[in-house]
Design a protein around this motif. Structure first.
Motif, PDB file in Angstrom:
ATOM      1  N   ALA A 279       0.814  -1.320   0.100  1.00 38.45           N
ATOM      2  CA  ALA A 279       0.159  -0.008  -0.181  1.00 38.45           C
ATOM      3  C   ALA A 279       0.831   1.277   0.026  1.00 38.45           C
ATOM      4  CB  ALA A 279      -0.830   0.054   1.383  1.00 38.45           C
ATOM      5  N   VAL A 280       1.942   1.159   0.988  1.00 38.41           N
ATOM      6  CA  VAL A 280       2.831   2.681   0.809  1.00 38.41           C
ATOM      7  C   VAL A 280       3.652   2.791  -0.479  1.00 38.41           C
ATOM      8  CG1 VAL A 280       4.795   3.278   1.915  1.00 38.41           C
ATOM      9  CG2 VAL A 280       3.258   2.170   3.134  1.00 38.41           C
ATOM     10  N   ALA A 281       3.920   1.535  -1.049  1.00 44.01           N
ATOM     11  CA  ALA A 281       4.535   1.729  -2.415  1.00 44.01           C
ATOM     12  C   ALA A 281       3.527   2.109  -3.463  1.00 44.01           C
ATOM     13  CB  ALA A 281       4.964   0.260  -3.112  1.00 44.01           C
ATOM     14  N   ARG A 282       2.044   1.651  -3.254  1.00 50.68           N
ATOM     15  CA  ARG A 282       1.153   2.094  -4.289  1.00 50.68           C
ATOM     16  C   ARG A 282       0.940   3.459  -4.107  1.00 50.68           C
ATOM     17  NH1 ARG A 282      -2.919  -0.732  -6.964  1.00 50.68           N
ATOM     18  NH2 ARG A 282      -4.701   0.382  -7.748  1.00 50.68           N
ATOM     19  N   LEU A 303      -5.534   0.025   6.821  1.00 46.06           N
ATOM     20  CA  LEU A 303      -6.489  -1.088   6.376  1.00 46.06           C
ATOM     21  C   LEU A 303      -6.166  -2.011   5.690  1.00 46.06           C
ATOM     22  CD1 LEU A 303      -9.778   1.644   5.444  1.00 46.06           C
ATOM     23  CD2 LEU A 303      -9.483  -0.440   7.323  1.00 46.06           C
ATOM     24  N   ALA A 304      -5.241  -1.724   4.800  1.00 46.55           N
ATOM     25  CA  ALA A 304      -4.355  -2.690   3.858  1.00 46.55           C
ATOM     26  C   ALA A 304      -4.101  -3.793   4.546  1.00 46.55           C
ATOM     27  CB  ALA A 304      -3.595  -1.976   2.756  1.00 46.55           C
ATOM     28  N   ALA A 305      -3.322  -3.437   5.549  1.00 41.92           N
ATOM     29  CA  ALA A 305      -2.490  -4.339   6.665  1.00 41.92           C
ATOM     30  C   ALA A 305      -3.682  -5.333   7.309  1.00 41.92           C
ATOM     31  CB  ALA A 305      -1.679  -3.535   7.551  1.00 41.92           C
ATOM     32  N   CYS A 306      -4.716  -4.418   7.680  1.00 45.00           N
ATOM     33  CA  CYS A 306      -5.742  -5.152   8.575  1.00 45.00           C
ATOM     34  C   CYS A 306      -6.446  -6.327   7.729  1.00 45.00           C
ATOM     35  CB  CYS A 306      -6.907  -4.478   9.096  1.00 45.00           C
ATOM     36  SG  CYS A 306      -6.020  -3.051  10.445  1.00 45.00           S
ATOM     37  N   GLN A 307      -6.682  -5.865   6.340  1.00 48.99           N
ATOM     38  CA  GLN A 307      -7.496  -6.713   5.427  1.00 48.99           C
ATOM     39  C   GLN A 307      -6.586  -7.900   4.938  1.00 48.99           C
ATOM     40  OE1 GLN A 307      -9.477  -4.147   2.857  1.00 48.99           O
ATOM     41  NE2 GLN A 307     -10.774  -3.252   4.428  1.00 48.99           N
ATOM     42  N   GLY A 308      -5.238  -7.473   4.664  1.00 48.64           N
ATOM     43  CA  GLY A 308      -4.130  -8.512   4.190  1.00 48.64           C
ATOM     44  C   GLY A 308      -4.200  -8.330   2.779  1.00 48.64           C
ATOM     45  N   GLU A 309      -4.631  -7.332   2.111  1.00 46.39           N
ATOM     46  CA  GLU A 309      -4.643  -7.157   0.767  1.00 46.39           C
ATOM     47  C   GLU A 309      -4.523  -5.656   0.474  1.00 46.39           C
ATOM     48  OE1 GLU A 309      -9.017  -6.919  -0.640  1.00 46.39           O
ATOM     49  OE2 GLU A 309      -8.818  -8.954   0.276  1.00 46.39           O
ATOM     50  N   CYS A 310      -4.111  -5.350  -0.855  1.00 43.71           N
ATOM     51  CA  CYS A 310      -3.862  -4.068  -1.501  1.00 43.71           C
ATOM     52  C   CYS A 310      -4.330  -4.059  -2.945  1.00 43.71           C
ATOM     53  CB  CYS A 310      -2.514  -3.627  -1.339  1.00 43.71           C
ATOM     54  SG  CYS A 310      -2.170  -2.014  -1.998  1.00 43.71           S
ATOM     55  N   PRO A 311      -5.293  -2.986  -3.154  1.00 40.48           N
ATOM     56  CA  PRO A 311      -5.771  -2.031  -2.569  1.00 40.48           C
ATOM     57  C   PRO A 311      -6.817  -2.697  -1.427  1.00 40.48           C
ATOM     58  CG  PRO A 311      -6.748  -2.031  -4.532  1.00 40.48           C
ATOM     59  CD  PRO A 311      -5.626  -3.119  -4.716  1.00 40.48           C
ATOM     60  N   PRO A 312      -6.875  -1.749  -0.213  1.00 42.34           N
ATOM     61  CA  PRO A 312      -7.978  -2.203   0.640  1.00 42.34           C
ATOM     62  C   PRO A 312      -9.372  -1.948   0.252  1.00 42.34           C
ATOM     63  CG  PRO A 312      -6.994  -0.008   1.237  1.00 42.34           C
ATOM     64  CD  PRO A 312      -6.288  -0.606  -0.082  1.00 42.34           C
ATOM     65  N   ARG A 313     -10.169  -3.051   0.776  1.00 40.03           N
ATOM     66  CA  ARG A 313     -11.772  -2.770   0.266  1.00 40.03           C
ATOM     67  C   ARG A 313     -12.179  -1.641   1.290  1.00 40.03           C
ATOM     68  NH1 ARG A 313     -10.690  -7.680   1.885  1.00 40.03           N
ATOM     69  NH2 ARG A 313     -12.184  -7.331   3.758  1.00 40.03           N
ATOM     70  N   PRO A 314     -13.053  -0.827   0.765  1.00 40.01           N
ATOM     71  CA  PRO A 314     -13.582   0.093   1.720  1.00 40.01           C
ATOM     72  C   PRO A 314     -14.675  -0.442   2.564  1.00 40.01           C
ATOM     73  CG  PRO A 314     -14.072   0.881  -0.532  1.00 40.01           C
ATOM     74  CD  PRO A 314     -13.483  -0.512  -0.595  1.00 40.01           C
ATOM     75  N   PRO A 315     -14.454  -0.330   3.855  1.00 38.01           N
ATOM     76  CA  PRO A 315     -15.324  -0.823   4.983  1.00 38.01           C
ATOM     77  C   PRO A 315     -16.678  -0.283   4.925  1.00 38.01           C
ATOM     78  CG  PRO A 315     -13.752   0.635   6.196  1.00 38.01           C
ATOM     79  CD  PRO A 315     -13.465   0.795   4.444  1.00 38.01           C
ATOM     80  N   LEU A 585     -13.996   8.688   6.633  1.00 43.95           N
ATOM     81  CA  LEU A 585     -12.618   8.637   6.511  1.00 43.95           C
ATOM     82  C   LEU A 585     -11.821   7.550   6.112  1.00 43.95           C
ATOM     83  CD1 LEU A 585     -11.483  11.410   8.739  1.00 43.95           C
ATOM     84  CD2 LEU A 585     -12.257  11.905   6.557  1.00 43.95           C
ATOM     85  N   LEU A 586     -12.431   6.463   6.405  1.00 41.87           N
ATOM     86  CA  LEU A 586     -11.762   5.264   6.273  1.00 41.87           C
ATOM     87  C   LEU A 586     -11.992   4.717   4.804  1.00 41.87           C
ATOM     88  CD1 LEU A 586     -12.072   3.238   9.623  1.00 41.87           C
ATOM     89  CD2 LEU A 586     -10.233   4.152   8.626  1.00 41.87           C
ATOM     90  N   VAL A 587     -13.526   4.837   4.499  1.00 39.80           N
ATOM     91  CA  VAL A 587     -13.904   4.591   3.141  1.00 39.80           C
ATOM     92  C   VAL A 587     -13.042   5.475   2.057  1.00 39.80           C
ATOM     93  CG1 VAL A 587     -15.843   4.474   1.766  1.00 39.80           C
ATOM     94  CG2 VAL A 587     -15.936   3.873   4.112  1.00 39.80           C
ATOM     95  N   THR A 588     -12.944   6.770   2.427  1.00 40.02           N
ATOM     96  CA  THR A 588     -12.254   7.624   1.611  1.00 40.02           C
ATOM     97  C   THR A 588     -10.799   7.264   1.355  1.00 40.02           C
ATOM     98  OG1 THR A 588     -13.772   9.325   2.339  1.00 40.02           O
ATOM     99  CG2 THR A 588     -11.630  10.089   1.184  1.00 40.02           C
ATOM    100  N   ALA A 589     -10.252   6.770   2.461  1.00 39.70           N
ATOM    101  CA  ALA A 589      -8.905   6.187   2.405  1.00 39.70           C
ATOM    102  C   ALA A 589      -8.605   5.255   1.393  1.00 39.70           C
ATOM    103  CB  ALA A 589      -8.184   6.030   3.979  1.00 39.70           C
ATOM    104  N   ALA A 590      -9.557   4.231   1.597  1.00 37.98           N
ATOM    105  CA  ALA A 590      -9.397   2.809   0.868  1.00 37.98           C
ATOM    106  C   ALA A 590      -9.664   3.130  -0.761  1.00 37.98           C
ATOM    107  CB  ALA A 590     -10.662   2.082   1.402  1.00 37.98           C
TER     108      ALA A 590
END
Length: 610
Positions: A279-282, A303-315, A585-590
């Protein structure tokens, strides 16, 4: 000078570990040993009878087999005595009490387990106890399986405390479990044959009435999703889910003595570091200035770390848990509101008129209000299935909860987290509606951080100077009572916490264990988070702090947990409103990480970068 020979020995082990054979070798073959066999005969089961006969055949002729269900009575008799095994005995106890189908653990189970532990302590003769070790077997993730696992684990722990020595047998090798213990001389490997006293894991047969619970307790792998019945709630602002098709999981009662807490710290798995790096690289490749996404970029990477995937899914399945409780310390005049205002706040939450419920509707989050300790139900006919105690003790003079209530509260929080996550939650926001709750929260923060009382006390609900002084005195007196429990998180919660704080601590720990992110908001939740981190080390990496606080204790919480607040709105509603404000904000970040064009794709490249 040699140590005295042990009088009480607990032998633990998994399936086919050799524990029964090792236990038998501890007692002389030429002595009249009483062999207490705990399994019940199964009418018409010839194979079971053959297994019993085979196991009996290997015992010395001088031994006497006793098939009485009264182990307490047998322990009061002359030694030596060998009990094989406690897993089957517990199964019978649960059968007798119909505990597999009861909504809560019947008191008879607790009484019989405590009586057994006490009898072991008082026994004067040589006694050897055999039991299946929790975590070395497989238990189905059903309600019956979890009831059996929890109770056997607590019983084993209490007996280990009562015995002079505890030995773990693995592949025929005996490992003494003591602070100075090392690998013992290996006992001869034994081929265990079942008997009326053989453990269920060793013979592969489940006792009557316990078909769902094999008698070798195993821990759920970190992050696994146990099958939990969903709750049904209704009313404005409350999430509604399908009705239960099976009884709700029982709240496991404490089987150990009152001064023994079987819950022990269980580290949780960290969020996915590789996904965070991706995610940081992206983000660095997006068509924005370096660091242009600011804290939104950091939220997205988390969020990406918590979900284990990148890009993260909007919660988009956020769930808010509001916990209603009454604190005895409110009677000391430590709040700007009367002690019974907590009930009114819960009623307002159910009506959808609290700030948090309005914010939740705006953010598309479901809200659930749970009574865990109000002195009186919010509505007539409320069964109070999650109630730990109707009110708590005044912590400057007495314990908030009993040991049993504290453990029940923690497990209730775990169960509530499971229910919300199993219903689809991808981000959680807990909060307390209790009046006076910042007082025990401040005590807990002071106890865990070493701060003085005056350093943790703020204005809370908007208190005046006189109320502040009363609160300072209450915190001071409660802190004195808390000092002796600094190394025991659950005992600390029992002494100076409250039902809401303990429930939220269990909720936070289980959410981290299930790999679901949580937004923290408010001092009460912050104090619970400190204790959750103690009981589930690493849990803090699954949390984000909604905002800073005017409460000095919350500043200490954020420093202790190394959390940086997302917002600085100065909200003091104490109901999770700021936590809900973070959700968009979490949805926007994802979505920013997933949908923003890259510098290469858009051609928006800084000078000199090409």
């Amino acid at each position: 000078m040699s140590s005295p020979a042990p009088r009480r020995t607990l032998v633990l082990g998994g399936t086919r570990s050799g524990k029964s054979g090792y236990a038998e070798d501890l007692l002389p073959a030429d002595t009249a040993v009483r062999y207490a066999a705990t399994a019940r005969r199964l009418p018409g089961d010839d194979e079971w009878e053959a297994r019993i006969a085979a196991h009996r055949g290997r015992r010395p002729a001088t031994w006497v087999t006793v098939e009485s269900p009264d182990l307490v009575g047998e322990l009061s008799g002359p030694g030596p005595l060998l009990v094989d095994d406690l897993g089957t005995w517990l199964t019978n106890v649960l059968d007798d009490a119909s505990a597999w189908t009861e909504p809560t653990l019947p008191p008879a189970v607790t009484r019989r387990a405590e009586a057994l532990v006490d009898a072991v302590r008082r026994t004067r003769g040589r006694v050897v106890l055999v039991s299946a070790e929790v975590g070395m077997g497989v238990v189905p993730e059903t309600r019956s399986g979890r009831v059996f696992r929890d109770q056997l684990g607590a019983l084993n722990a209490a007996l280990a405390e009562a015995c002079d020595e505890t030995v773990l047998v693995i592949a025929g090798l005996a490992v003494p479990l003591s602070p100075a213990g090392g690998l013992a001389a290996p006992a001869p490997p034994q081929t265990e044959a079942p008997s009326a006293g053989a453990t269920t894991p060793d013979n592969g047969v489940v006792a009557p009435g316990a078909a769902a619970a094999v008698a070798a307790a195993g821990s759920r792998p970190v992050g696994a999703r146990p099958v939990m019945p969903a709750a049904t709630t209704s009313g404005p602002g409350v999430a509604t889910r399908p009705a239960e098709s099976a009884p709700r999981e029982a709240d496991p009662a404490v089987l150990a003595p009152a001064d023994f807490e079987p819950l022990r710290p269980q580290p949780v798995t960290r969020p996915d570091v590789a996904a965070r790096r991706e995610a940081v690289a992206r983000i660095s490749a997006l068509a924005v200035p370096v660091g242009g996404l600011g804290e939104l970029g950091e939220l997205g990477a988390w969020l990406a770390a918590c979900q284990g995937e990148c890009p993260p899914r909007p919660p988009v399945q956020a769930r808010v848990l509001l916990v209603a409780d009454d604190h005895g310390i409110a009677e000391a005049g430590v709040s700007a509101y009367p002690s019974d205002a907590g009930r009114a706040r819960a009623a307002a939450a159910l009506a959808g008129t609290l700030p948090v419920t309005i914010a939740a509707r705006t953010a598309g989050a479901a809200v659930r209000t749970v009574d865990v300790g109000l002195s009186f139900p919010v509505t007539d006919g409320d069964a109070g299935e999650h109630v730990v105690a109707r009110g708590s003790g005044r912590i400057d003079r007495a314990d908030a909860l009993t040991s049993e209530q504290a453990e029940r509260a923690y497990r209730t929080g775990q169960r509530l987290a499971d229910e919300e996550i199993d219903a689809g939650a991808d981000v959680l926001v807990p909060a307390s509606l209790a009046v006076g709750a910042t007082t025990p929260a401040s005590v807990l923060v002071a106890a865990l951080t070493g701060a003085e009382p005056v350093a943790v006390i703020g204005r809370g609900s908007g208190i005046d100077d006189n109320t502040w002084m009363r609160k300072a005195a209450a915190v001071r007196d409660a802190l004195r009572r808390a000092r002796e429990h600094l190394r025991d998180p659950l005992a600390l919660l029992r002494t100076v916490g409250g039902s809401d704080i303990v429930v939220i601590a269990g909720f936070l720990a289980r959410a981290a264990d299930r790999r679901v992110p949580v937004v923290l908001d408010g001092l009460v939740v912050g104090a619970a988070a400190l204790l959750a981190e103690e009981l589930a080390p690493g849990a803090r990496e699954w949390w984000v702090a909604a905002q800073g606080s005017t409460e000095p204790a919350m500043t200490l919480v954020l420093e202790h947990l190394s959390l940086t607040p997302v917002l600085g709105l100065g909200l003091r509603t104490d109901d999770g409103t700021a936590g809900v404000a973070v959700l968009p904000l979490l949805v926007t970040a994802a979505r920013l990480i997933a949908e923003t064009g890259t510098a290469v794709d858009t051609g928006i490249v800084p000078l000199g970068a090409g």
